[in-house]
Structures are given as structure tokens and as C-alpha cells.
Design an enzyme around this catalytic site. Structure first.
Site, PDB file in Angstrom:
ATOM      1  N   ASP A   1      66.705  38.653  83.821  1.00 41.71           N
ATOM      2  CA  ASP A   1      68.032  38.011  83.815  1.00 41.71           C
ATOM      3  C   ASP A   1      68.822  38.421  85.049  1.00 41.71           C
ATOM      4  O   ASP A   1      69.500  37.597  85.680  1.00 41.71           O
ATOM      5  CB  ASP A   1      68.841  38.429  82.576  1.00 41.71           C
TER       6      ASP A   1
ATOM      7  N   GLY B   1      75.136  35.250  73.915  1.00 44.67           N
ATOM      8  CA  GLY B   1      74.112  35.465  72.881  1.00 44.67           C
ATOM      9  C   GLY B   1      73.248  34.237  72.679  1.00 44.67           C
ATOM     10  O   GLY B   1      72.807  33.939  71.577  1.00 44.67           O
ATOM     11  N   ALA B   2      73.001  33.490  73.746  1.00 42.42           N
ATOM     12  CA  ALA B   2      72.297  32.213  73.604  1.00 42.42           C
ATOM     13  C   ALA B   2      71.000  32.172  74.391  1.00 42.42           C
ATOM     14  O   ALA B   2      70.372  31.131  74.496  1.00 42.42           O
ATOM     15  CB  ALA B   2      73.207  31.078  74.040  1.00 42.42           C
TER      16      ALA B   2
ATOM     17  N   GLY C   1      71.289  34.384  79.554  1.00 43.21           N
ATOM     18  CA  GLY C   1      71.543  35.463  80.503  1.00 43.21           C
ATOM     19  C   GLY C   1      73.011  35.693  80.813  1.00 43.21           C
ATOM     20  O   GLY C   1      73.367  36.057  81.942  1.00 43.21           O
ATOM     21  N   SER C   2      73.883  35.516  79.803  1.00 41.70           N
ATOM     22  CA  SER C   2      75.323  35.613  80.087  1.00 41.70           C
ATOM     23  C   SER C   2      75.736  37.027  80.508  1.00 41.70           C
ATOM     24  O   SER C   2      76.566  37.184  81.410  1.00 41.70           O
ATOM     25  CB  SER C   2      76.155  35.155  78.884  1.00 41.70           C
TER      26      SER C   2
HETATM   27  O1  PMV Z   1      68.306  36.321  75.585  1.00 40.50           O
HETATM   28  P1  PMV Z   1      68.466  36.772  76.994  1.00 40.50           P
HETATM   29  O2  PMV Z   1      69.152  35.782  77.858  1.00 40.50           O
HETATM   30  O3  PMV Z   1      69.084  38.130  77.091  1.00 40.50           O
HETATM   31  O4  PMV Z   1      66.962  36.877  77.609  1.00 40.50           O
HETATM   32  C1  PMV Z   1      66.152  37.944  77.196  1.00 40.50           C
HETATM   33  C2  PMV Z   1      64.766  37.874  77.791  1.00 40.50           C
HETATM   34  C3  PMV Z   1      63.821  38.927  77.172  1.00 40.50           C
HETATM   35  O5  PMV Z   1      62.545  38.753  77.797  1.00 40.50           O
HETATM   36  C4  PMV Z   1      63.661  38.691  75.680  1.00 40.50           C
HETATM   37  C5  PMV Z   1      64.319  40.344  77.397  1.00 40.50           C
HETATM   38  C6  PMV Z   1      64.182  40.850  78.807  1.00 40.50           C
HETATM   39  O6  PMV Z   1      64.845  41.863  79.111  1.00 40.50           O
HETATM   40  O7  PMV Z   1      63.422  40.283  79.605  1.00 40.50           O
END
Ligand code: PMV
Length: 310
Positions: free
Chosen positions: A144, A95-96, A99-100
Site C-alpha cells: 500500500d 477500511g475498504a 489503501g486509505s
Molecule cells: O485492505 P488494505 O488496503 O489495507 O490492503 C491490505 C493488503 C494485504 O495484503 C492484505 C496486507 C498487506 O500489508 O499487504
């Protein structure tokens, strides 16, 4: 051992959900998976250091229930009855904005193949991991998953082949976790509501974001780090206009800039999660890292090389 990379988005998060480009860097850290065949009733997964076990039994934990759904989807891709036990080590915060969940998905999907002695090409792993990601995020752009699968530095546009970017100089970034996790699904839904409510305003923000991404690609390829930093800070202002920053993240960004960062911004979904700051020297990197530690933040070192392996 098989692997899925984490990532940071340099420029263009959220716009990328709506068909705009984003620039991303895979991080060395990610999800490492080991798989062994098992005679049990179901394929099981253990995730360290979170100490989460995912099996087929009932659970009251919503996060484990989502992981169960994802694991069922992944095992349902095979016609055979082969069971496995997967041991995953996550070297990314959850949740940071790093892209975990995509890293985990790619590692799990590769491990399920490995236990069957299958080798699948990356394009298919990517497609499968998108189905995994939809369980967690509803409407993922795929950035991601692409970075988790292929690694390196790239310009991503939804539904298009990944475009590799070759930085002219090594890239060093300090990523720091605000301490508050964020929900990508909620952040993406909030931007979708803003877009539906005021398409002209949000469309203009996305136009500006796209211009920053395209300029960012040129800056990376020219080794123009100061310009790249300026573009990142400009991108942060656009994310603020979409209410995706928080006071804690803004304080971290101000501290990183005061410590000599070339640019800094929220990365990923926002509303919590991480910020990233671009540095251009060992001294600058150390100073920004120390500034984050002074604020009590966990720090992750992100580097990208000048070769295609990132
Ligand atoms: O917060 P993360 O690591 O899931 O990155 C999300 C990136 C977004 O552009 C906000 C969503 C997406 O699917 O691209």
C-alpha cells in the site's frame, strides 16, 4: 498541495505479507494534504470528509487515538519545534481495501516536509510511511505504501525494489464497496493463524497465488485482458479458501460477472471492504457499474494508462 495515492491489488494480497509478489494499481483518488505553519502547542490534523480532528488532547475514540500516535510518530521524525496544521481531504473509503491509511500517511509526511520547505526523495517517504502504517496494521507488507508513494502499476515484493509494469492496453476497473469495513490487522492475523495451523495447505494456496501474479504481469504487458480477468477470478477462489470473502462480496462478484466483467475478486484485506471487476469496453464498464448500483453499492472508477505515470 501534496498527495498520497490509493490503490487496488489486482492479484496477490495476503501472499504478499509472506514474501510472495503482488500486482497493484494506484488509483487517481487518494489523500490530498495542505499544510500551514502554526503557533499552537501541537501539530494538528483535520480529515475531511470524515470530519475527524486529531490534536494532542485526550480522546475516547480508538481510531482517533491511533491517528494521534501516528501523527506523533511523524512529527517526532523532526528535530525542530515547528508546529503545523494539516488539512487533508480523503477521496477514498476507509477500511475498504483501497489503501486509505497508507495514502493518508504519505500525504501527511509530504505535508510535514512541505511546511519546512524540505524535499525528500520518494524512497525515504516510503520508509517513513511504513513506520506510520505499522501503527494501524502491525505487519504491513509495504505494498500500500509503495503504491501510495510512487503511483502507477507495479509488481511488489516485500523488501525488494518496486518493479514497474507497463500495461499494453488501458486498464479499467470497477471497484465497489460492500458497505462493511474490514480490519486489515485482523484479516492478516487470521491468515497468519491459518498458515501456522496448516502450513502445507496455505503454502500451496500461496504458490498458486504467486503463479497467478506472475501470469498476471505477463497478461498486463501483452494486453491480454480476458486472461487477466480469468486470473483475477482464480485469485478470488484462493481468497475464498482463506475465508476472506463474505456473502455480500460474493453476490457483488457474481453480479459483476453476470453483467459482463472479464473477472472479479475481493481486493485488499477482505472480510468486507471492496471487490474489483475488470472491464474491457465503455459498455461493459457501464453495465458492471449499474449492476453494483442496483445492489446499492458505492462505486469507484479505477483506470491505469499505458504510460509510466499510471
Ligand atoms: O485492505 P488494505 O488496503 O489495507 O490492503 C491490505 C493488503 C494485504 O495484503 C492484505 C496486507 C498487506 O500489508 O499487504
Amino acid at each position: 498541495m501534496v498527495f498520497g495515492h490509493g490503490k487496488v491489488i489486482l492479484l496477490g494480497e495476503h501472499g504478499v505479507v509472506h514474501g510472495r509478489p503482488a500486482l497493484a494499481i494506484a488509483v487517481e483518488r487518494g489523500a490530498e494534504a495542505h499544510a500551514r505553519r502554526s503557533e499552537g502547542d501541537a501539530t494538528t490534523l483535520h480529515i475531511a470528509p470524515w470530519d475527524v480532528t486529531v490534536d494532542d488532547g485526550p480522546t475516547d475514540d480508538p481510531a482517533v487515538a491511533l491517528l494521534q500516535r501516528a501523527l506523533r510518530l511523524a512529527t517526532g521524525l523532526y528535530a525542530d519545534e515547528q508546529r503545523a496544521h494539516l488539512e487533508v481531504t480523503m477521496r477514498l473509503p476507509a477500511g475498504a481495501g483501497m489503501g486509505s491509511s497508507a495514502a493518508l500517511g504519505v500525504a501527511v509526511l509530504r505535508a510535514l516536509d512541505e511546511v519546512r520547505d524540505l524535499t525528500r526523495d520518494d524512497a525515504e517517504i516510503y520508509e517513513r510511511s511504513l513506520a506510520w502504517e505499522r501503527i494501524f496494521h502491525g505487519n504491513p507488507s509495504g505494498v500500500d505504501n509503495a503504491m501510495a508513494t510512487w503511483g502507477g502499476v507495479a509488481l511488489f515484493r516485500r523488501g525488494r525494489p518496486l518493479e514497474r509494469v507497463l500495461p499494453a492496453t488501458p486498464i479499467r476497473i470497477v471497484a465497489a464497496f460492500s458497505g462493511a469495513s474490514s480490519s486489515t490487522a485482523e484479516a492478516v492475523a487470521s491468515v497468519a493463524r491459518q498458515l501456522a495451523g496448516d502450513p502445507a495447505r496455505v503454502g500451496r494456496l500461496f504458490d498458486d497465488m504467486e503463479a497467478l501474479v506472475l501470469a498476471g504481469r505477463r497478461a498486463l504487458e501483452a494486453g491480454a485482458l480476458s486472461e487477466l480477468g480469468r486470473l483475477m477470478t482464480a485469485n478470488h477462489a484462493l481468497l475464498q479458501a482463506l475465508s476472506l470473502s463474505t456473502p455480500a462480496l460474493d453476490d457483488m462478484i457474481a453480479a459483476a460477472m453476470a453483467a459482463g466483467a472479464l473477472g472479479a475478486k475481493v481486493t485488499g484485506a477482505g472480510g468486507g471492504g471492496c471487490m474489483i471487476a475488470l472491464t474491457d469496453s465503455d459498455l461493459g464498464h457501464t453495465r458492471v457499474t449499474e449492476a453494483m448500483r442496483t445492489l446499492g453499492r458505492d462505486v469507484y472508477d479505477v483506470r491505469a494508462g499505458t504510460d509510466r505515470s499510471g
